[in-house]
Design an enzyme around this catalytic site. Structure first.
Site, PDB file in Angstrom:
ATOM      1  N   GLY A  10       0.953  -1.258   0.023  1.00 19.25           N
ATOM      2  CA  GLY A  10      -0.034  -0.006  -0.011  1.00 19.25           C
ATOM      3  C   GLY A  10       0.827   1.294  -0.012  1.00 19.25           C
ATOM      4  O   GLY A  10       0.317   2.471  -0.291  1.00 19.25           O
ATOM      5  N   MET A  13       5.015   5.035  -4.180  1.00 16.47           N
ATOM      6  CA  MET A  13       6.471   5.337  -4.582  1.00 16.47           C
ATOM      7  C   MET A  13       6.574   5.986  -5.882  1.00 16.47           C
ATOM      8  O   MET A  13       5.914   5.251  -6.993  1.00 16.47           O
ATOM      9  CB  MET A  13       7.199   3.950  -4.746  1.00 16.47           C
ATOM     10  CG  MET A  13       8.507   4.347  -5.046  1.00 16.47           C
ATOM     11  SD  MET A  13       9.683   2.605  -5.226  1.00 16.47           S
ATOM     12  CE  MET A  13       9.196   1.999  -6.674  1.00 16.47           C
ATOM     13  N   ASP A  44      17.500   7.440  -4.988  1.00 13.84           N
ATOM     14  CA  ASP A  44      17.661   6.050  -4.822  1.00 13.84           C
ATOM     15  C   ASP A  44      19.288   5.901  -4.352  1.00 13.84           C
ATOM     16  O   ASP A  44      20.150   6.231  -5.508  1.00 13.84           O
ATOM     17  CB  ASP A  44      17.443   5.037  -6.037  1.00 13.84           C
ATOM     18  CG  ASP A  44      18.415   3.762  -6.090  1.00 13.84           C
ATOM     19  OD1 ASP A  44      17.897   2.801  -5.172  1.00 13.84           O
ATOM     20  OD2 ASP A  44      19.294   3.457  -6.745  1.00 13.84           O
ATOM     21  N   TYR A  49      27.550   3.056  -2.389  1.00 14.87           N
ATOM     22  CA  TYR A  49      27.807   3.992  -3.144  1.00 14.87           C
ATOM     23  C   TYR A  49      28.803   5.131  -2.523  1.00 14.87           C
ATOM     24  O   TYR A  49      29.421   5.998  -3.070  1.00 14.87           O
ATOM     25  CB  TYR A  49      26.697   4.659  -3.751  1.00 14.87           C
ATOM     26  CG  TYR A  49      25.805   3.857  -4.728  1.00 14.87           C
ATOM     27  CD1 TYR A  49      26.183   2.761  -5.182  1.00 14.87           C
ATOM     28  CD2 TYR A  49      24.360   4.392  -4.792  1.00 14.87           C
ATOM     29  CE1 TYR A  49      25.106   1.801  -5.721  1.00 14.87           C
ATOM     30  CE2 TYR A  49      23.667   3.581  -5.691  1.00 14.87           C
ATOM     31  CZ  TYR A  49      23.934   2.475  -6.170  1.00 14.87           C
ATOM     32  OH  TYR A  49      22.890   1.724  -6.978  1.00 14.87           O
ATOM     33  N   LYS A  74      20.286   0.503  -0.130  1.00 14.26           N
ATOM     34  CA  LYS A  74      20.653  -0.614  -0.290  1.00 14.26           C
ATOM     35  C   LYS A  74      21.649  -1.507   0.836  1.00 14.26           C
ATOM     36  O   LYS A  74      22.675  -0.513   1.075  1.00 14.26           O
ATOM     37  CB  LYS A  74      21.076  -1.248  -1.588  1.00 14.26           C
ATOM     38  CG  LYS A  74      20.345  -0.516  -2.906  1.00 14.26           C
ATOM     39  CD  LYS A  74      20.852  -0.707  -4.152  1.00 14.26           C
ATOM     40  CE  LYS A  74      20.120   0.037  -5.249  1.00 14.26           C
ATOM     41  NZ  LYS A  74      20.832   1.258  -5.205  1.00 14.26           N
ATOM     42  N   HIS A 107      21.406  -5.499  -1.570  1.00 10.30           N
ATOM     43  CA  HIS A 107      21.814  -5.100  -2.941  1.00 10.30           C
ATOM     44  C   HIS A 107      22.085  -6.089  -4.128  1.00 10.30           C
ATOM     45  O   HIS A 107      21.766  -5.839  -5.117  1.00 10.30           O
ATOM     46  CB  HIS A 107      23.435  -4.505  -2.656  1.00 10.30           C
ATOM     47  CG  HIS A 107      23.865  -3.411  -3.730  1.00 10.30           C
ATOM     48  ND1 HIS A 107      24.475  -2.301  -3.399  1.00 10.30           N
ATOM     49  CD2 HIS A 107      23.834  -3.400  -5.013  1.00 10.30           C
ATOM     50  CE1 HIS A 107      24.597  -1.564  -4.263  1.00 10.30           C
ATOM     51  NE2 HIS A 107      24.453  -2.301  -5.398  1.00 10.30           N
TER      52      HIS A 107
END
Ligand code: A2P
Length: 295
Positions: A10, A13, A44, A49, A74, A107
């Site tokens: 629900g 996004m 994101d 990273y 992630k 990831h």
């Protein structure tokens, strides 16, 4: 009109987000701030990273309310395991400077040690139950990985983020995701990855594809915009990366045209079945060298 996707629990996004893979930390805050100023509401990132801190900084600088921005990150493989993944959440929220995350995904699977992947996912289930994250999911999962996960865990992932662009559009993964009610999210959605050396002689960029250029010319749009519109109309999420302000804006300027059924089919037909990025079934030991710093 922008595109929103309702996840299987629900949670809503925004389908189009800014990607920050390979965005240098020094340029990431500005890229995030630019994106939010032109209308993006979804960022994101990933622990691996090494720019979560700068993503948080960019969001704060935008002046938007925290609740107006969908933040996805992630967990890296060296943080897989129940306690490790719970701690990874603390590291991520500490760097991003927020209490809650909208979407946290694994990831990638670790096929040869899948029990640690399961333990990591079960930690995400706990974070979901405790309200620390609003949705959980996975990345780079093949249909077989999904089957293994679903057999051993309770919560169906909300999202599976995979390499997906016109030259590698993964019909089998899309079908499995759809069967299970999982939103497919495209990484490298405009094919930045197609320069990957695995292409050998055929190495080329999907951005230079003549079919995409022709479709774009009919709409006054670039190949990148055509690809993003293709993802959106086919019900996917896409997270194009750019640190360039004009290209960040261009990639969000995709809500004022529509591709026909025939044009979507012409883009679908570009699939080569050849992956450009790493094979999620092949475990590369160097993945286990990267240690995610503390917050
Ligand atoms: P830059 O950051 O200089 O804009 P992907 O997300 O599919 O992997 O693509 C990312 C790559 O594509 C990056 O190298 C990015 O470089 C470049 N890029 C991003 N948007 C566009 C665009 N609209 N046109 C051409 N190249 C783009």
């Amino acid at each position: 009109m922008t595109f929103d996707l309702t996840l299987n629990n629900g949670v809503v996004m925004p389908a189009l987000g800014l990607g920050v893979f390979q965005s240098p930390p020094a340029e990431t805050s500005a890229a995030v701030e630019t994106a939010l100023s032109v209308g993006y509401r979804h960022i994101d990132t990933a622990a691996a990273y090494l720019n979560e801190r700068e993503v948080g900084e960019g969001i704060r600088r935008s002046g938007l309310d925290r609740s107006d921005v969908f933040i996805e990150t992630k967990v890296w493989v060296t943080d897989y395991g129940r306690d490790e993944t719970l701690h990874a959440f603390e590291k991520a929220t500490g760097k991003l400077g927020v209490d809650q995350l909208d979407l946290v995904i694994l990831h990638q699977p670790v096929p040869s040690r899948f029990e640690t992947t399961i333990a990591a996912y079960q930690a995400l289930e706990t974070l979901l139950a405790d309200g620390r994250v609003r949705a959980i999911g996975v990345s780079n999962f093949t249909p077989a990985h999904l089957d293994r996960l679903l057999a051993e865990t309770e919560v169906v992932p909300a999202v599976n983020q995979v390499e997906l662009h016109p030259y590698f559009s993964q019909p089998d993964v899309r079908q499995a995701d759809e069967q299970h009610g999982i939103v497919t999210q495209a990484w490298s959605p405009i094919g930045g990855i197609t320069f990957y050396p695995g292409w050998g002689d055929k190495r080329r960029s999907v951005m230079d594809d003549p079919e995409l250029a022709a479709i774009g010319a009919d709409h006054g749009k670039s190949a990148a915009q055509v690809m993003l519109r293709w993802h959106l109309q086919e019900g996917r999420s896409a997270i194009p990366k750019s640190t360039n302000p004009e290209r960040i804006a261009q990639n969000f300027d995709v809500f004022d045209f529509e591709l026909s059924g025939d044009e979507l089919a012409r883009i679908d037909a570009l699939d080569t079945g050849v992956r450009s990025g790493p094979d999620p079934d092949v475990l590369r030991e160097e993945l286990f060298q990267r240690v995610i710093p503390e917050a």
